[in-house]
Design an enzyme around this catalytic site. Structure first.
Site, PDB file in Angstrom:
ATOM      1  N   SER A 117     -36.447 -32.872 -37.847  1.00  0.00           N
ATOM      2  CA  SER A 117     -37.657 -32.059 -37.816  1.00  0.00           C
ATOM      3  C   SER A 117     -38.036 -31.612 -39.224  1.00  0.00           C
ATOM      4  O   SER A 117     -37.205 -31.096 -39.977  1.00  0.00           O
ATOM      5  CB  SER A 117     -37.434 -30.835 -36.926  1.00  0.00           C
ATOM      6  OG  SER A 117     -38.492 -29.914 -37.073  1.00  0.00           O
ATOM      7  N   HIS A 118     -39.316 -31.795 -39.576  1.00  0.00           N
ATOM      8  CA  HIS A 118     -39.787 -31.357 -40.895  1.00  0.00           C
ATOM      9  C   HIS A 118     -39.692 -29.835 -41.017  1.00  0.00           C
ATOM     10  O   HIS A 118     -39.600 -29.298 -42.127  1.00  0.00           O
ATOM     11  CB  HIS A 118     -41.227 -31.822 -41.109  1.00  0.00           C
ATOM     12  CG  HIS A 118     -41.632 -31.912 -42.552  1.00  0.00           C
ATOM     13  ND1 HIS A 118     -41.214 -31.014 -43.511  1.00  0.00           N
ATOM     14  CD2 HIS A 118     -42.432 -32.798 -43.204  1.00  0.00           C
ATOM     15  CE1 HIS A 118     -41.736 -31.340 -44.686  1.00  0.00           C
ATOM     16  NE2 HIS A 118     -42.460 -32.419 -44.527  1.00  0.00           N
ATOM     17  N   VAL A 119     -39.697 -29.131 -39.897  1.00  0.00           N
ATOM     18  CA  VAL A 119     -39.547 -27.675 -39.930  1.00  0.00           C
ATOM     19  C   VAL A 119     -38.192 -27.295 -40.528  1.00  0.00           C
ATOM     20  O   VAL A 119     -38.056 -26.250 -41.167  1.00  0.00           O
ATOM     21  CB  VAL A 119     -39.694 -27.084 -38.511  1.00  0.00           C
ATOM     22  CG1 VAL A 119     -39.377 -25.597 -38.493  1.00  0.00           C
ATOM     23  CG2 VAL A 119     -41.102 -27.328 -37.992  1.00  0.00           C
ATOM     24  N   ASN A 173     -36.949 -26.356 -46.439  1.00  0.00           N
ATOM     25  CA  ASN A 173     -38.163 -26.779 -47.133  1.00  0.00           C
ATOM     26  C   ASN A 173     -38.303 -26.006 -48.440  1.00  0.00           C
ATOM     27  O   ASN A 173     -38.517 -24.794 -48.430  1.00  0.00           O
ATOM     28  CB  ASN A 173     -39.383 -26.541 -46.238  1.00  0.00           C
ATOM     29  CG  ASN A 173     -39.478 -27.539 -45.110  1.00  0.00           C
ATOM     30  OD1 ASN A 173     -40.026 -28.622 -45.265  1.00  0.00           O
ATOM     31  ND2 ASN A 173     -38.914 -27.189 -43.956  1.00  0.00           N
TER      32      ASN A 173
END
Length: 496
Positions: free
Chosen positions: A162-164, A346
């Site tokens: 997941s990019h989250v 991120n």
């Protein structure tokens, strides 16, 4: 022949306590999707495939103990505020890792056929991908997904994080850790953790603390304030609401393209290969003779695509004066104090390079101008710029957020550039019987028009780089006919 397990739920190798992990504000602001990587291997027979699957499966179990947050599910955090998300890990947490024999599917070529044609992926994305990745990311979505596919003469691993939870750098690091664990399983090595110890809770708290803000620092021009539920990075409660929002956004995009005189079409993906020799030659051509105007190989590569696309499109004749190229900077080492490279999260900053179109469209000046614009944008990044972005997100009302401007996305004289060359997907070994993948591909969607997108794939073992471009059929055809572009680039494959 060894039998293959039909229990697809993979649990952590060691017990992981139930817990809720609060994510950072940059995590919550990340795109809500799970980018899927495809890894291709030649495999001799079902017995080798079965052994490879079991090794990957136990390697994944070890990875979940090494990085427990991967076993959790996404949820809203503090008071349901969309700027604060969390990952809930239950006492029986697991990740689904499916295998499927798709060798009888007519639409999927044999491994040898794929290798001969540059590993295109036309037509079989939905068959190969984990089901979770085919729908929108919503509350309750898992943090990763994976599926191993057996094809004629080979295997294709499709997985995504997941990019989250993981930006590009963290995504690469998680893939490296899984490969390392799988390789050690195949060698009979006992489990041990390999992830660098990092103070994750402290880092996430720091990245979610309202920074001191220099009011003289403007927001980037490619950002706009958007109603939260219309933003591309909004976390919807369920699939139905996410699909409705996606349909509404697509209708708005199509109307904008039609109003601009463009005919929306299915995006095309074209892969090009650059050898180490051609990359060196390209860098020399883009840098020129001025020693004070040093550029990187990546500046030169971006400059080639940016300048040739601008020349082909000739948008200055339509009254446009400037072009923007947006790219993401990993700022772990640039922030003060720095963030450890082993941190999973991120930590990137979107940056835009600006260049006058009359320079970009010049056959003699375009490459140098574009490469220098990329270099100056990279050098000119300042922490105050990132802090202005973070401050704005945290200060807006709950029903508003920051998003990339749709106007930017749909202007064909702009470009996206993504550099994954440092990732180790093409060079890491996953242990016997699979070993090092022959090739990797990333499954991404493309716009039906507007700005072109350029992705630099992980470096190949011989030092070559493959680059893929999302574009229209007309632009693709023009690049095939562009003498300067083809002097450096070798066509690999294309797909829709």
């Amino acid at each position: 022949m060894p039998s293959i397990s039909t229990d697809f739920d993979v649990r952590p190798y060691e017990d992981v306590p139930a817990q809720t992990i609060a994510l950072s504000v940059p995590d919550a602001a990340a795109p809500k999707h799970c980018p899927i990587q495809l890894l291709f291997w030649p495999v001799d027979g079902k017995s080798s495939f079965t052994r490879g699957y079991e090794n990957l499966k136990e390697g994944l179990s070890r990875l979940l103990s090494d990085v427990p947050v991967l076993a959790g599910k996404l949820e809203r955090g503090w008071k349901g505020d969309s700027r604060y998300l969390a990952v809930n890990i239950s006492s029986d947490a697991s990740v689904e890792f499916v295998y499927e024999d798709v060798s009888a599917e007519d639409i999927i070529p044999s491994y040898d056929n794929l290798a001969q044609n540059g590993f295109p992926t036309t037509g079989f994305r939905d068959i190969l991908s984990p089901k979770m990745s085919l729908g929108p990311m919503v509350e309750g979505s898992p943090m990763m997904c994976a599926k191993l596919n057996m094809i004629k003469g080979g295997a294709i691993l499709a997985y995504g994080f997941s990019h989250v939870l993981a930006d590009g750098w963290a995504n690469s690091e998680l893939g490296r850790l899984w490969a390392l664990h799988a390789a050690q399983v195949s060698q009979g090595i006992e489990f041990k953790k390999h992830k660098d110890a990092t103070p994750d809770e402290d880092i996430r708290r720091r990245l979610s603390t309202l920074p001191e803000y220099d009011t003289d620092v403007p927001l980037d021009a490619f950002l706009q304030i958007t109603p939260s539920e219309e933003a591309t990075n909004f976390l919807h409660k369920d699939v139905l609401s996410a699909e409705k929002a996606k349909k509404k956004a697509r209708e708005k995009m199509m109307a904008t393209l039609l109003a601009a005189g463009e005919v929306p079409e299915l995006p095309r993906f074209t892969f090009w290969r650059f050898t180490p020799e051609k990359l060196k030659e390209l860098k020399q051509a883009a840098a020129g003779s001025d020693p004070d105007k040093w550029i990187s190989t990546m500046d030169a590569l971006a400059g080639l695509f940016w300048s040739r696309i601008a020349l082909i499109q000739g948008q200055s004749s339509n009254g446009h004066q400037q072009s923007r190229c947006i790219f993401a900077l990993d700022i772990r080492r640039r922030l003060q104090p720095p963030v450890p490279l082993g941190y999973i999260g991120n930590v990137f900053s979107p940056v835009d390079a600006l260049c006058p179109l009359d320079e970009l469209e010049s056959d003699s000046l375009g490459l140098k101008a574009a490469a220098q614009s990329m270099r100056q944008a990279n050098k000119g990044w300042a922490q105050s710029r990132w802090e202005a972005w973070l401050n704005k997100i945290m200060s807006l009302p709950l029903d508003q957020t920051l998003d990339t401007s749709q106007e930017f996305r749909l202007q064909k004289h702009n470009m996206y550039f993504n550099d994954y060359s440092a990732f180790q997907l093409n060079t890491a070994s996953w242990g016997a019987p699979f070993g090092q993948p022959t090739r990797t591909r990333c499954l991404r969607s493309g716009l039906s028009g507007g700005a072109a997108g350029v992705w630099v794939c992980p470096k190949l073992p011989d030092g070559s780089l493959e680059v893929w471009l999302t574009s229209t059929a007309a632009l693709q055809k023009s690049l095939f006919e562009d003498t300067m572009f083809n002097h450096y680039a070798e066509f690999v494959c294309q797909h829709t």
